[in-house]
Write a protein that holds these residues in place. Structure first.
Motif, PDB file in Angstrom:
ATOM      1  N   TRP A  52       0.832  -1.209   0.000  1.00 40.05           N
ATOM      2  CA  TRP A  52       0.000   0.000   0.000  1.00 40.05           C
ATOM      3  C   TRP A  52       0.867   1.260   0.000  1.00 40.05           C
ATOM      4  O   TRP A  52       0.709   2.156  -0.837  1.00 40.05           O
ATOM      5  CB  TRP A  52      -0.930  -0.037   1.226  1.00 40.05           C
ATOM      6  CG  TRP A  52      -1.840   1.142   1.383  1.00 40.05           C
ATOM      7  CD1 TRP A  52      -2.169   2.072   0.441  1.00 40.05           C
ATOM      8  CD2 TRP A  52      -2.540   1.522   2.570  1.00 40.05           C
ATOM      9  NE1 TRP A  52      -3.039   2.987   0.972  1.00 40.05           N
ATOM     10  CE2 TRP A  52      -3.281   2.681   2.262  1.00 40.05           C
ATOM     11  CE3 TRP A  52      -2.620   0.982   3.868  1.00 40.05           C
ATOM     12  CZ2 TRP A  52      -4.079   3.323   3.219  1.00 40.05           C
ATOM     13  CZ3 TRP A  52      -3.426   1.619   4.805  1.00 40.05           C
ATOM     14  CH2 TRP A  52      -4.146   2.775   4.470  1.00 40.05           C
ATOM     15  N   LEU A  58      -4.202  -0.437  -3.203  1.00 44.36           N
ATOM     16  CA  LEU A  58      -5.092  -0.342  -2.050  1.00 44.36           C
ATOM     17  C   LEU A  58      -5.657  -1.719  -1.729  1.00 44.36           C
ATOM     18  O   LEU A  58      -6.800  -2.020  -2.056  1.00 44.36           O
ATOM     19  CB  LEU A  58      -6.207   0.658  -2.341  1.00 44.36           C
ATOM     20  CG  LEU A  58      -5.705   1.999  -2.875  1.00 44.36           C
ATOM     21  CD1 LEU A  58      -6.852   2.903  -3.224  1.00 44.36           C
ATOM     22  CD2 LEU A  58      -4.805   2.662  -1.861  1.00 44.36           C
ATOM     23  N   LEU A 101      -4.709 -13.416  -8.910  1.00 49.56           N
ATOM     24  CA  LEU A 101      -5.680 -12.360  -8.647  1.00 49.56           C
ATOM     25  C   LEU A 101      -5.185 -11.029  -9.211  1.00 49.56           C
ATOM     26  O   LEU A 101      -5.933 -10.282  -9.848  1.00 49.56           O
ATOM     27  CB  LEU A 101      -5.895 -12.243  -7.134  1.00 49.56           C
ATOM     28  CG  LEU A 101      -6.961 -11.286  -6.653  1.00 49.56           C
ATOM     29  CD1 LEU A 101      -8.326 -11.745  -7.122  1.00 49.56           C
ATOM     30  CD2 LEU A 101      -6.944 -11.181  -5.135  1.00 49.56           C
ATOM     31  N   TYR A 103      -3.131 -10.601 -11.661  1.00 47.92           N
ATOM     32  CA  TYR A 103      -3.201 -10.593 -13.126  1.00 47.92           C
ATOM     33  C   TYR A 103      -4.585 -10.124 -13.569  1.00 47.92           C
ATOM     34  O   TYR A 103      -4.716  -9.253 -14.429  1.00 47.92           O
ATOM     35  CB  TYR A 103      -2.904 -11.989 -13.686  1.00 47.92           C
ATOM     36  CG  TYR A 103      -3.242 -12.087 -15.152  1.00 47.92           C
ATOM     37  CD1 TYR A 103      -2.420 -11.497 -16.109  1.00 47.92           C
ATOM     38  CD2 TYR A 103      -4.422 -12.695 -15.577  1.00 47.92           C
ATOM     39  CE1 TYR A 103      -2.745 -11.528 -17.442  1.00 47.92           C
ATOM     40  CE2 TYR A 103      -4.754 -12.741 -16.915  1.00 47.92           C
ATOM     41  CZ  TYR A 103      -3.917 -12.149 -17.845  1.00 47.92           C
ATOM     42  OH  TYR A 103      -4.255 -12.164 -19.167  1.00 47.92           O
ATOM     43  N   LEU A 104      -5.634 -10.695 -12.958  1.00 48.95           N
ATOM     44  CA  LEU A 104      -6.989 -10.330 -13.362  1.00 48.95           C
ATOM     45  C   LEU A 104      -7.277  -8.859 -13.044  1.00 48.95           C
ATOM     46  O   LEU A 104      -7.957  -8.172 -13.801  1.00 48.95           O
ATOM     47  CB  LEU A 104      -8.001 -11.227 -12.647  1.00 48.95           C
ATOM     48  CG  LEU A 104      -7.979 -12.681 -13.110  1.00 48.95           C
ATOM     49  CD1 LEU A 104      -8.772 -13.557 -12.175  1.00 48.95           C
ATOM     50  CD2 LEU A 104      -8.536 -12.790 -14.517  1.00 48.95           C
ATOM     51  N   TYR A 107      -4.150  -6.369 -14.999  1.00 48.05           N
ATOM     52  CA  TYR A 107      -4.198  -6.435 -16.460  1.00 48.05           C
ATOM     53  C   TYR A 107      -5.582  -6.103 -16.976  1.00 48.05           C
ATOM     54  O   TYR A 107      -5.749  -5.812 -18.150  1.00 48.05           O
ATOM     55  CB  TYR A 107      -3.704  -7.794 -16.954  1.00 48.05           C
ATOM     56  CG  TYR A 107      -2.197  -7.893 -16.918  1.00 48.05           C
ATOM     57  CD1 TYR A 107      -1.530  -7.978 -15.707  1.00 48.05           C
ATOM     58  CD2 TYR A 107      -1.439  -7.833 -18.076  1.00 48.05           C
ATOM     59  CE1 TYR A 107      -0.147  -8.016 -15.649  1.00 48.05           C
ATOM     60  CE2 TYR A 107      -0.050  -7.879 -18.026  1.00 48.05           C
ATOM     61  CZ  TYR A 107       0.584  -7.971 -16.813  1.00 48.05           C
ATOM     62  OH  TYR A 107       1.955  -8.006 -16.764  1.00 48.05           O
ATOM     63  N   GLY A 108      -6.613  -6.177 -16.095  1.00 46.21           N
ATOM     64  CA  GLY A 108      -7.927  -5.670 -16.469  1.00 46.21           C
ATOM     65  C   GLY A 108      -7.986  -4.153 -16.333  1.00 46.21           C
ATOM     66  O   GLY A 108      -8.977  -3.541 -16.701  1.00 46.21           O
ATOM     67  N   ILE A 110      -8.474  -2.269 -13.792  1.00 47.34           N
ATOM     68  CA  ILE A 110      -9.595  -1.729 -13.026  1.00 47.34           C
ATOM     69  C   ILE A 110      -9.067  -0.635 -12.110  1.00 47.34           C
ATOM     70  O   ILE A 110      -7.874  -0.568 -11.828  1.00 47.34           O
ATOM     71  CB  ILE A 110     -10.297  -2.829 -12.214  1.00 47.34           C
ATOM     72  CG1 ILE A 110      -9.349  -3.435 -11.202  1.00 47.34           C
ATOM     73  CG2 ILE A 110     -10.857  -3.887 -13.131  1.00 47.34           C
ATOM     74  CD1 ILE A 110     -10.028  -4.433 -10.316  1.00 47.34           C
ATOM     75  N   VAL A 113      -9.865   1.818  -6.567  1.00 48.19           N
ATOM     76  CA  VAL A 113     -10.883   1.555  -5.564  1.00 48.19           C
ATOM     77  C   VAL A 113     -11.484   0.162  -5.764  1.00 48.19           C
ATOM     78  O   VAL A 113     -11.761  -0.542  -4.795  1.00 48.19           O
ATOM     79  CB  VAL A 113     -11.962   2.639  -5.629  1.00 48.19           C
ATOM     80  CG1 VAL A 113     -13.054   2.360  -4.640  1.00 48.19           C
ATOM     81  CG2 VAL A 113     -11.344   3.984  -5.355  1.00 48.19           C
ATOM     82  N   TYR A 114     -11.629  -0.242  -7.028  1.00 49.29           N
ATOM     83  CA  TYR A 114     -12.134  -1.586  -7.291  1.00 49.29           C
ATOM     84  C   TYR A 114     -11.168  -2.642  -6.753  1.00 49.29           C
ATOM     85  O   TYR A 114     -11.588  -3.696  -6.288  1.00 49.29           O
ATOM     86  CB  TYR A 114     -12.353  -1.796  -8.798  1.00 49.29           C
ATOM     87  CG  TYR A 114     -13.651  -1.217  -9.326  1.00 49.29           C
ATOM     88  CD1 TYR A 114     -14.297  -0.190  -8.663  1.00 49.29           C
ATOM     89  CD2 TYR A 114     -14.225  -1.719 -10.483  1.00 49.29           C
ATOM     90  CE1 TYR A 114     -15.479   0.339  -9.148  1.00 49.29           C
ATOM     91  CE2 TYR A 114     -15.414  -1.200 -10.973  1.00 49.29           C
ATOM     92  CZ  TYR A 114     -16.029  -0.163 -10.302  1.00 49.29           C
ATOM     93  OH  TYR A 114     -17.200   0.341 -10.780  1.00 49.29           O
ATOM     94  N   GLY A 116      -9.434  -2.372  -4.122  1.00 49.52           N
ATOM     95  CA  GLY A 116      -9.757  -2.466  -2.700  1.00 49.52           C
ATOM     96  C   GLY A 116     -10.977  -3.326  -2.462  1.00 49.52           C
ATOM     97  O   GLY A 116     -10.963  -4.226  -1.620  1.00 49.52           O
ATOM     98  N   VAL A 117     -12.028  -3.081  -3.225  1.00 47.88           N
ATOM     99  CA  VAL A 117     -13.272  -3.819  -2.998  1.00 47.88           C
ATOM    100  C   VAL A 117     -13.088  -5.298  -3.325  1.00 47.88           C
ATOM    101  O   VAL A 117     -13.552  -6.174  -2.587  1.00 47.88           O
ATOM    102  CB  VAL A 117     -14.424  -3.221  -3.838  1.00 47.88           C
ATOM    103  CG1 VAL A 117     -15.670  -4.056  -3.676  1.00 47.88           C
ATOM    104  CG2 VAL A 117     -14.696  -1.806  -3.394  1.00 47.88           C
ATOM    105  N   ILE A 118     -12.361  -5.586  -4.422  1.00 42.58           N
ATOM    106  CA  ILE A 118     -12.209  -6.999  -4.800  1.00 42.58           C
ATOM    107  C   ILE A 118     -11.364  -7.743  -3.775  1.00 42.58           C
ATOM    108  O   ILE A 118     -11.720  -8.851  -3.352  1.00 42.58           O
ATOM    109  CB  ILE A 118     -11.594  -7.112  -6.210  1.00 42.58           C
ATOM    110  CG1 ILE A 118     -12.626  -6.649  -7.224  1.00 42.58           C
ATOM    111  CG2 ILE A 118     -11.166  -8.536  -6.504  1.00 42.58           C
ATOM    112  CD1 ILE A 118     -12.185  -6.762  -8.641  1.00 42.58           C
ATOM    113  N   VAL A 122     -12.721 -10.943  -1.745  1.00 40.13           N
ATOM    114  CA  VAL A 122     -12.048 -12.245  -1.749  1.00 40.13           C
ATOM    115  C   VAL A 122     -11.878 -12.738  -0.314  1.00 40.13           C
ATOM    116  O   VAL A 122     -12.137 -13.910   0.004  1.00 40.13           O
ATOM    117  CB  VAL A 122     -10.684 -12.135  -2.464  1.00 40.13           C
ATOM    118  CG1 VAL A 122      -9.830 -13.353  -2.199  1.00 40.13           C
ATOM    119  CG2 VAL A 122     -10.885 -11.953  -3.953  1.00 40.13           C
TER     120      VAL A 122
END
Lengths: 346, 288
Positions: A52, A58, A101, A103-104, A107-108, A110, A113-114, A116-118, A122
């Motif tokens: 972080w 994040l 994780l 990589y997804l 490389y996506g 995102i 903040v996403y 952080g949420v993902i 998980v």
């Protein structure tokens, strides 16, 4: 090496070695066990401090990797009955999981903040999934996963390839403290390499770094996986501390505590999160024994107050205050000398 | 045939449940770009509001549909004024602050209500299809979710307050220049999200019971649904809930409920890898 660098590496090294060798002599076993826990939490805090504070990622679910490391060690140790390979797996499994994780996510492309949420989701789902594996049909090899009951009597660490020679509590302390020192200086070394500098640059301005020609995704992925490996090592030590692991290791409060340690100590420092982890783990233990105030209320309140009022954390705030006290007079002297010098620009 | 309709109903029920759990979060995220990590605790507070109301002899339906949104909406206003409004535009700080709030509320509710699971007694006749029986309450949940989506759509689309809310979220300074009290609109929108969370909690209370720590078991699904849905609050939630509800139920039928949730997560991560801005980032872009 400049004097400043000798001091900045030498002082923590001397203090760390002194604690490593000195504390087992000074403290009785009960206190030493407590201190071992604080050291393990400090390693965990360092993993997030790196991801972080320097990677700018994040990650709200660092406890996912901590828990995966703990469970990986426990389950393989039950199956193998010797701890050398389980330690390696406890570090490798979270690293690989984080790499997949990451990589997804990276490389996506995102948004932060996403991420952080993902990472948080998980963790939540790992908690729910592991929590509901209580029935005996859930087993890996000879190890029952145990669901919400957890895994008791996990075999403790032994000297490499010598299963009969298990570590005593003060040995576990020394291993944990040595790991903390290795991780601390390891991260400082990484931050001085080309990889570390690019990573910090990405934190500052990802787009600009990509224009220069670096692959920000790959650097973030590597940092994320490395942080997960460190968290996994902490998880492995945590199981050895209590020879027990349960799904609460994936819980919201555990994830939140790691964030709080780093936040209170100071994002973007290494010593701050270590101190934060030690101080707040001590506070957790105190609150747990006193029943005066609910721990959730206390830590929730601390997080809200720091986000609103002390967003940079204590160590940056204090050092800057002290720094300006120390540096200000000297700067004035320097300016005065410059002004007084003949031919100097007024 | 009977089995097929029961399976179909279960899938529709799963979708309805996801919509119910996610709608409040989606309003707050979609309209205000605030990710409220205390969403689960707002639901639990709604559950406690319903439980207390039933225990004080209030009519069952009033207690689960009317009381929770009013109480949690009011709490939402207080929280918006004291914490959230200082953090607008800083998404990550908002997440951390609402996370602190989430812990704080769990602790507070544990101190007030204790650790025991509170229940709400409920009796609704079941529906017989062939040899099978579908719970009447499940049918109520399905019908109510449809109604709720329609009501929120009508509110945002056709009322003056809904218009002001949409205008403020699109361009706050401009809406302010035209005389809108933007800070009031923010507070009202956050309260609406909180009220919807409370309502969801009230409706789930008779099924699941209420205990301070249950918030965490809902928010995972809610986050996935909202992120998968993307920027448009309503269309996003509905489309993502349909997708994930089907995935969840398919995996649950194939294995069990644990893997249903894991499959949900995997589907969401793959979806976000393919559509980083969610479903409504690519499709239904002009929807509400």
């Amino acid at each position: 090496m400049s004097v400043g660098r000798v001091v900045s590496y030498g002082v923590p090294a001397v203090i760390g070695l002194a604690l490593l060798i000195g504390l087992p002599q000074l403290l009785d076993l009960f206190v030493l066990l407590q201190v071992t826990l604080y050291v393990v939490m400090a390693i965990l805090a360092l993993s997030l401090a790196f991801v972080w504070g320097y990677g700018g990622i994040l990650c709200l679910g660092q406890s996912a990797f901590f828990g995966l490391g703990a469970y990986a060690y426990a389950i393989t140790a039950f199956n193998i009955g010797e701890s050398s390979l389980p330690v390696v797996i406890a570090i490798l499994l979270p690293t690989l999981f984080a790499a997949a994780l990451g990589y997804l996510m990276f490389y996506g492309r995102i948004s932060e903040v996403y991420v952080g949420v993902i990472t948080l989701t998980v963790t939540l789902i790992l908690f729910n999934a592991v929590n509901s594996t209580a029935s005996p049909e859930y087993r890996i090899g000879s190890a029952l996963i145990g669901g919400y009951n957890g895994l008791p009597n996990v075999p403790s660490l032994n000297f490499p390839f010598d299963p009969d020679n298990t570590l005593q509590p003060d040995d576990v302390y020394m291993v944990a403290m040595a790991t903390l020192l290795i991780v601390y200086f390891g991260i400082r070394w990484i931050l001085r390499t080309r990889f570390g500098r690019v990573l910090v640059a990405i934190r500052e301005n990802e787009r600009r770094v990509e224009f220069i020609g670096f692959d920000a995704r790959l650097h973030k992925l590597a940092a994320f996986a490395l942080g997960a490996g460190i968290a996994g090592a902490a998880g492995c030590l945590f199981v050895n501390w209590g020879s027990y692991v349960s799904p609460t290791i994936f819980s919201m409060i555990q994830s939140a505590q790691i964030i709080i340690w780093v936040m209170v100590g100071g994002v973007g420092t290494l010593i701050g999160p270590i101190l934060g982890a030690v101080a707040l783990s001590w506070l957790t233990a105190e609150v747990g024994t006193q029943h005066v105030i609910n721990a959730d209320i206390l830590f929730g309140g601390i997080l809200i107050v720091f986000v609103l009022l002390v967003p940079r954390g204590l160590v940056p705030m204090l050092t800057e205050h002290v720094w300006s006290r120390v540096m200000q007079p000297r700067r004035k002297v320097a300016v005065a000398a410059k002004l007084a010098a003949p031919g100097g620009r007024a | 045939m009977a089995f097929a309709s029961i399976v179909g109903l279960e899938v529709v029920y799963a979708v309805a449940m996801l919509i119910l759990v996610s709608l409040g979060l989606a309003i707050v995220f979609g309209m205000m770009r605030v990710i409220n990590l205390a969403h689960g605790e707002f639901m639990v507070m709604g559950g406690y509001a319903a439980t207390l109301a039933v225990h004080h002899g209030i009519n069952f339906w009033l207690a689960i549909i009317v009381v929770p949104p009013i109480i949690v909406g009011a709490i939402g206003v207080v929280i918006e004024r004291t914490i959230i409004r200082f953090l607008y535009g800083r998404m990550f700080e908002t997440m951390l602050a609402t996370w602190g709030l989430s812990l704080f509320l769990v602790g507070l509710m544990t101190v007030i209500f204790g650790d025991d699971t509170e229940g709400v007694p409920m009796s609704l006749p079941g529906l017989h299809i062939g040899l099978y029986q579908e719970s009447g309450y499940n049918l109520f949940v399905i019908g109510f979710s449809v109604f709720l989506v329609g009501a929120v759509y009508a509110f945002l689309r056709y009322t003056r307050l809904g218009l002001l809310a949409r205008a403020t979220m699109q361009n706050a300074p401009m809406a302010g220049a035209l005389g809108t009290n933007t800070s009031g609109v923010y507070a009202a929108t956050f309260a609406l999200g909180a009220a919807l969370a409370g309502l969801a909690g009230g409706i789930i209370a008779p099924i699941a019971g209420v205990v301070p720590t249950t918030g965490g078991s809902y928010i995972g699904q809610a986050f996935i649904t909202v992120l998968g849905g993307g920027a448009s609050a309503l269309a996003g939630v509905v489309s993502a809930a349909i997708l994930f509800g089907v995935v969840d139920q398919a995996a649950t039928f194939a294995t069990n409920a644990v893997f249903g949730e894991v499959a949900l997560l995997l589907a969401a991560i793959v979806l976000i890898r393919l559509l980083p801005n969610g479903i409504t980032g690519r499709f239904f872009r002009r929807s509400l």
